[in-house]
Motif scaffolding. Structure first.
Motif, mmCIF file in Angstrom:
data_model
loop_
_atom_site.group_PDB
_atom_site.id
_atom_site.type_symbol
_atom_site.label_atom_id
_atom_site.label_comp_id
_atom_site.label_asym_id
_atom_site.label_seq_id
_atom_site.Cartn_x
_atom_site.Cartn_y
_atom_site.Cartn_z
ATOM 1 N N LYS A 1 33.273 48.784 35.172
ATOM 2 C CA LYS A 1 33.544 49.332 36.509
ATOM 3 C C LYS A 1 34.998 49.160 36.928
ATOM 4 O O LYS A 1 35.609 50.072 37.470
ATOM 5 N N GLU A 2 35.539 47.960 36.710
ATOM 6 C CA GLU A 2 36.934 47.732 37.101
ATOM 7 C C GLU A 2 37.865 48.640 36.314
ATOM 8 O O GLU A 2 38.799 49.204 36.853
ATOM 9 N N TYR B 1 48.351 38.747 29.873
ATOM 10 C CA TYR B 1 47.449 37.716 30.379
ATOM 11 C C TYR B 1 46.796 37.893 31.739
ATOM 12 O O TYR B 1 46.035 37.016 32.116
ATOM 13 N N PRO B 2 47.033 38.951 32.521
ATOM 14 C CA PRO B 2 46.431 38.965 33.859
ATOM 15 C C PRO B 2 44.905 38.910 33.863
ATOM 16 O O PRO B 2 44.312 38.147 34.627
ATOM 17 N N VAL B 3 44.239 39.697 33.015
ATOM 18 C CA VAL B 3 42.777 39.694 32.998
ATOM 19 C C VAL B 3 42.270 38.358 32.470
ATOM 20 O O VAL B 3 41.378 37.737 33.052
ATOM 21 N N GLU B 4 42.839 37.899 31.375
ATOM 22 C CA GLU B 4 42.424 36.623 30.786
ATOM 23 C C GLU B 4 42.585 35.485 31.793
ATOM 24 O O GLU B 4 41.691 34.657 31.966
ATOM 25 N N ALA B 5 43.730 35.433 32.476
ATOM 26 C CA ALA B 5 43.980 34.376 33.465
ATOM 27 C C ALA B 5 42.985 34.460 34.617
ATOM 28 O O ALA B 5 42.469 33.442 35.081
ATOM 29 N N LEU B 6 42.701 35.671 35.077
ATOM 30 C CA LEU B 6 41.758 35.855 36.180
ATOM 31 C C LEU B 6 40.375 35.333 35.808
ATOM 32 O O LEU B 6 39.747 34.605 36.581
ATOM 33 N N VAL B 7 39.899 35.676 34.620
ATOM 34 C CA VAL B 7 38.574 35.224 34.176
ATOM 35 C C VAL B 7 38.559 33.710 34.024
ATOM 36 O O VAL B 7 37.653 33.027 34.514
ATOM 37 N N LYS B 8 39.576 33.175 33.367
ATOM 38 C CA LYS B 8 39.647 31.730 33.113
ATOM 39 C C LYS B 8 39.654 30.933 34.419
ATOM 40 O O LYS B 8 38.903 29.970 34.572
ATOM 41 N N ILE B 9 40.480 31.339 35.358
ATOM 42 C CA ILE B 9 40.590 30.607 36.621
ATOM 43 C C ILE B 9 39.321 30.765 37.454
ATOM 44 O O ILE B 9 38.887 29.831 38.125
ATOM 45 N N SER B 10 38.714 31.938 37.424
ATOM 46 C CA SER B 10 37.486 32.168 38.201
ATOM 47 C C SER B 10 36.377 31.243 37.735
ATOM 48 O O SER B 10 35.544 30.812 38.524
ATOM 49 N N PRO C 1 29.091 35.424 35.030
ATOM 50 C CA PRO C 1 28.115 36.525 34.935
ATOM 51 C C PRO C 1 28.688 37.872 35.393
ATOM 52 O O PRO C 1 28.362 38.911 34.827
ATOM 53 N N LYS C 2 29.550 37.838 36.394
ATOM 54 C CA LYS C 2 30.180 39.075 36.866
ATOM 55 C C LYS C 2 31.047 39.686 35.759
ATOM 56 O O LYS C 2 31.038 40.896 35.540
ATOM 57 N N PHE C 3 31.793 38.853 35.067
ATOM 58 C CA PHE C 3 32.650 39.357 33.998
ATOM 59 C C PHE C 3 31.829 39.809 32.788
ATOM 60 O O PHE C 3 32.200 40.758 32.102
#
Length: 186
Positions: free
Chosen positions: A86-87, A61-70, A76-78
């Protein structure tokens, strides 16, 4: 258990979770808990967790959580990251495999799905954009975006799904997703 209790406690549990996560960046449970709580204070530590864990814990879940919270302001960045990766390139893979790319994109798309209807227009743009033929596995990206949009069940996707369904030059799998989204599939 403990994870459910921390989520029920909510915002007061975030600082101790963040502190614990800073000490144990390999934790698989804390990113999920932070994603469920949705506190923006978790963004910096989640960025660190992604750098340490990904892709060894893909499907977590780290990527999913990061996107959701952001949230929507960062969406648009994601979306751009879905195309440019890039990441992911920062992780110094000698060779990208389609599985790694698909999984990374899937995690981003799960987070965007969690944001909900406000990201639908951004995802429609990705689905309609066939100009990115040089994008790594662009057909796979369009397929993944179509899957997410079909699950969102937003009426604004009907025209784009009709267009895909009616275009015999589109990939069969993409047309199948379009048919299902329109309710004409099995």
């Amino acid at each position: 258990g403990i994870m459910t209790a921390l989520i029920k406690i909510g915002l007061p549990s975030v600082p101790p979770i963040i502190n614990e996560l800073k000490e144990h960046l390999q934790s698989k449970d804390f990113p999920w808990i932070l994603g469920q709580i949705g506190d923006k204070r978790a963004i910096p530590v989640l960025r660190e967790v992604v750098k340490v864990q990904y892709p060894s814990t893909w499907g977590n879940y780290p990527v999913e959580a990061l996107v959701k919270i952001s949230g929507l302001p960062e969406a648009p960045k994601f979306i751009k990251e879905l195309k440019e990766l890039k990441e992911l390139k920062l992780f110094h893979f000698e060779r990208f495999t389609e599985d790694i790319i698909r999984s990374y994109r899937k995690d981003i798309l799960k987070g965007l799905y969690d944001i909900g209807k406000p990201v639908v227009p951004l995802l429609i743009e990705v689905l309609e954009d066939k100009s990115d033929s040089d994008t790594l596995y662009s057909d796979t990206l369009r397929f993944q975006v179509a899957q997410v949009l079909s699950h969102m069940k937003d009426k604004s996707t009907v025209p784009v799904f009709l267009k895909i369904l009616e275009n015999e030059k589109e990939e069969q799998d993409l047309r199948f997703i379009a048919a299902g989204a329109l309710g004409t599939g099995d």
